[in-house]
Design an enzyme around this catalytic site. Structure first.
Site, PDB file in Angstrom:
ATOM      1  N   SER A 113     -82.359 -23.099 -24.421  1.00  0.00           N
ATOM      2  CA  SER A 113     -82.685 -22.620 -23.079  1.00  0.00           C
ATOM      3  C   SER A 113     -82.858 -21.105 -22.986  1.00  0.00           C
ATOM      4  O   SER A 113     -83.761 -20.634 -22.270  1.00  0.00           O
ATOM      5  CB  SER A 113     -81.626 -23.091 -22.082  1.00  0.00           C
ATOM      6  OG  SER A 113     -81.685 -24.496 -21.926  1.00  0.00           O
TER       7      SER A 113
ATOM      8  N   THR B 193     -75.173 -28.543 -18.673  1.00  0.00           N
ATOM      9  CA  THR B 193     -75.390 -29.548 -19.707  1.00  0.00           C
ATOM     10  C   THR B 193     -74.090 -30.319 -19.944  1.00  0.00           C
ATOM     11  O   THR B 193     -73.100 -30.123 -19.238  1.00  0.00           O
ATOM     12  CB  THR B 193     -75.945 -28.907 -20.992  1.00  0.00           C
ATOM     13  OG1 THR B 193     -76.348 -29.935 -21.892  1.00  0.00           O
ATOM     14  CG2 THR B 193     -74.923 -28.007 -21.676  1.00  0.00           C
TER      15      THR B 193
ATOM     16  N   LYS C 206     -72.554 -32.623 -16.112  1.00  0.00           N
ATOM     17  CA  LYS C 206     -73.645 -32.876 -15.169  1.00  0.00           C
ATOM     18  C   LYS C 206     -73.218 -33.683 -13.947  1.00  0.00           C
ATOM     19  O   LYS C 206     -73.824 -33.558 -12.881  1.00  0.00           O
ATOM     20  CB  LYS C 206     -74.816 -33.566 -15.874  1.00  0.00           C
ATOM     21  CG  LYS C 206     -75.567 -32.659 -16.842  1.00  0.00           C
ATOM     22  CD  LYS C 206     -76.816 -33.335 -17.391  1.00  0.00           C
ATOM     23  CE  LYS C 206     -77.560 -32.419 -18.346  1.00  0.00           C
ATOM     24  NZ  LYS C 206     -78.845 -33.019 -18.786  1.00  0.00           N
TER      25      LYS C 206
ATOM     26  N   ASN D  25     -78.330 -30.732 -13.117  1.00  0.00           N
ATOM     27  CA  ASN D  25     -78.473 -29.857 -14.281  1.00  0.00           C
ATOM     28  C   ASN D  25     -78.900 -28.443 -13.914  1.00  0.00           C
ATOM     29  O   ASN D  25     -79.016 -27.587 -14.787  1.00  0.00           O
ATOM     30  CB  ASN D  25     -79.488 -30.440 -15.278  1.00  0.00           C
ATOM     31  CG  ASN D  25     -80.919 -30.203 -14.842  1.00  0.00           C
ATOM     32  OD1 ASN D  25     -81.293 -30.546 -13.716  1.00  0.00           O
ATOM     33  ND2 ASN D  25     -81.715 -29.622 -15.714  1.00  0.00           N
TER      34      ASN D  25
ATOM     35  N   ASP E 213     -84.061 -32.138 -14.749  1.00  0.00           N
ATOM     36  CA  ASP E 213     -84.365 -32.981 -15.909  1.00  0.00           C
ATOM     37  C   ASP E 213     -85.436 -34.001 -15.527  1.00  0.00           C
ATOM     38  O   ASP E 213     -86.396 -34.235 -16.261  1.00  0.00           O
ATOM     39  CB  ASP E 213     -83.111 -33.739 -16.377  1.00  0.00           C
ATOM     40  CG  ASP E 213     -82.164 -32.877 -17.172  1.00  0.00           C
ATOM     41  OD1 ASP E 213     -82.627 -31.907 -17.798  1.00  0.00           O
ATOM     42  OD2 ASP E 213     -80.961 -33.170 -17.158  1.00  0.00           O
TER      43      ASP E 213
ATOM     44  N   GLY F 180     -82.046 -48.005 -23.084  1.00  0.00           N
ATOM     45  CA  GLY F 180     -80.779 -47.313 -22.892  1.00  0.00           C
ATOM     46  C   GLY F 180     -80.442 -47.152 -21.427  1.00  0.00           C
ATOM     47  O   GLY F 180     -81.279 -46.701 -20.635  1.00  0.00           O
ATOM     48  N   ALA F 181     -79.213 -47.502 -21.048  1.00  0.00           N
ATOM     49  CA  ALA F 181     -78.778 -47.418 -19.655  1.00  0.00           C
ATOM     50  C   ALA F 181     -77.635 -46.425 -19.486  1.00  0.00           C
ATOM     51  O   ALA F 181     -76.815 -46.543 -18.576  1.00  0.00           O
ATOM     52  CB  ALA F 181     -78.354 -48.800 -19.152  1.00  0.00           C
TER      53      ALA F 181
ATOM     54  N   ASN G 100     -80.480 -52.554 -22.476  1.00  0.00           N
ATOM     55  CA  ASN G 100     -79.293 -51.911 -23.018  1.00  0.00           C
ATOM     56  C   ASN G 100     -78.530 -52.899 -23.887  1.00  0.00           C
ATOM     57  O   ASN G 100     -78.586 -54.110 -23.654  1.00  0.00           O
ATOM     58  CB  ASN G 100     -78.395 -51.415 -21.874  1.00  0.00           C
ATOM     59  CG  ASN G 100     -77.376 -50.402 -22.342  1.00  0.00           C
ATOM     60  OD1 ASN G 100     -77.745 -49.320 -22.801  1.00  0.00           O
ATOM     61  ND2 ASN G 100     -76.094 -50.711 -22.222  1.00  0.00           N
TER      62      ASN G 100
ATOM     63  N   GLY H 274     -89.386 -35.239 -26.668  1.00  0.00           N
ATOM     64  CA  GLY H 274     -88.743 -34.695 -25.479  1.00  0.00           C
ATOM     65  C   GLY H 274     -88.882 -33.206 -25.274  1.00  0.00           C
ATOM     66  O   GLY H 274     -88.305 -32.657 -24.329  1.00  0.00           O
TER      67      GLY H 274
END
Length: 294
Positions: free
Chosen positions: A23, A68, A72, A93, A108, A132-133, A156, A254
């Site tokens: 960042s 982060t 969060k 965030n 985000d 993914g959950a 998931n 990402g």
């Protein structure tokens, strides 16, 4: 080169740990490119010190902060205000200084939306699969449902967790579009027209150094993926992305999400608009970071 003087405003990142964050590179380059007198630094906030850190930042006239892991969700209790989207997601965030404290946002998710738009990928009217959950998967389920996805399949390993998240999202947004599934049952989604899904990989599977790991290692699954997003960016090209590309889909990592969540935060702090050219320059700088090449 940033010149620090008596008028420099400070922003930063709070988390535990923060040593490997990218960042500062993004924000300090943005400040330099746009001629804004701002400096961005990481703040390592140890366990039990979050409330003191937020109070201290306000006392020190800190303009804004990113948040982060692992704070969060915990940071919400320390806020003066919270944005509606962040409140529904249950994660913040970005903190923006307001009267009496900080207002929390979730850039985000808005950053991911901007990243996808820059790649020519939309959510409205699409059938989406989320792998993914966890915290990220939950937030992205909100994002997709709130932005007009036709159907969101939330997969998931623990179906109970997926069911809980799907229920929360549907109830919060007044929809029924989010459907929970056990990851092992992914084959029920296959068949019919190929290349029809937008798939978002929201787990840590495949993250360096476990670069050969993938959540679903079945080539047949990827015949049905037209756009695949892996929120990992180290390695630059994950095994998930390779599967998508090998089966004719377009794959993205990402890094642009990282970029645009930072840009969204920077714009909130400084009341400005970052140009596409400045975004491109910073993306190229990030792309050249040692260790990120495939």
């Amino acid at each position: 080169m940033i010149e620090i003087n008596g008028k420099t405003r400070t922003c930063g990142l709070i988390g535990n740990p923060v040593e490997h964050t990218m960042s500062p590179t993004v924000h300090n380059m943005l400040a330099q490119l746009m001629g804004i007198n701002m400096a961005y630094v990481p703040f390592h906030v140890k366990d039990g010190q979050l409330a003191a850190a937020i109070k201290g930042a306000y006392g020190l006239n800190i303009l804004g902060m990113n948040v982060t892991v692992p704070y969060k969700s915990d940071v919400i209790a320390q806020l003066a205000e919270i944005d509606a989207l962040a409140e529904k997601i249950g994660a913040v965030n970005t903190l923006v200084r307001v009267e009496g404290g900080y207002k929390g946002y979730n850039t985000d998710m808005t950053g991911l939306l901007r990243a996808m738009k820059s790649d020519g990928v939309g959510i409205a009217g699409e059938e989406v699969i989320i792998l993914g959950a966890g915290g990220v998967g939950r937030a992205i389920a909100f994002l997709c449902a709130a932005n007009g996805a036709d159907k969101v399949h939330l997969l998931n390993r623990s179906v109970e967790k997926a069911v809980n998240v799907a229920s929360e999202v549907n109830q919060a947004l007044g929809t029924k579009c989010v459907e929970a599934m056990a990851l092992a049952d992914y084959q029920t989604l296959l068949g019919g027209a190929e290349n029809r899904y937008v798939v978002l990989q929201c787990t840590s599977v495949g993250l360096f150094p476990n670069v050969d790991d993938v959540v679903i290692a079945d080539g047949d699954f990827y015949h049905y993926v037209k756009f695949g997003y892996d929120l990992i960016y180290s390695p630059w090209k994950t095994k998930f992305m390779e599967y998508v590309e090998d089966n004719g889909g377009l794959a993205f990592n990402g890094m642009k999400m990282l970029l645009y969540q930072a840009i969204d935060a920077f714009e909130l702090w400084n009341g400005c608009k970052v140009s596409n050219e400045h975004a491109r320059q910073i993306y190229q700088k990030l792309r050249e970071t040692p260790g990120l090449k495939a």
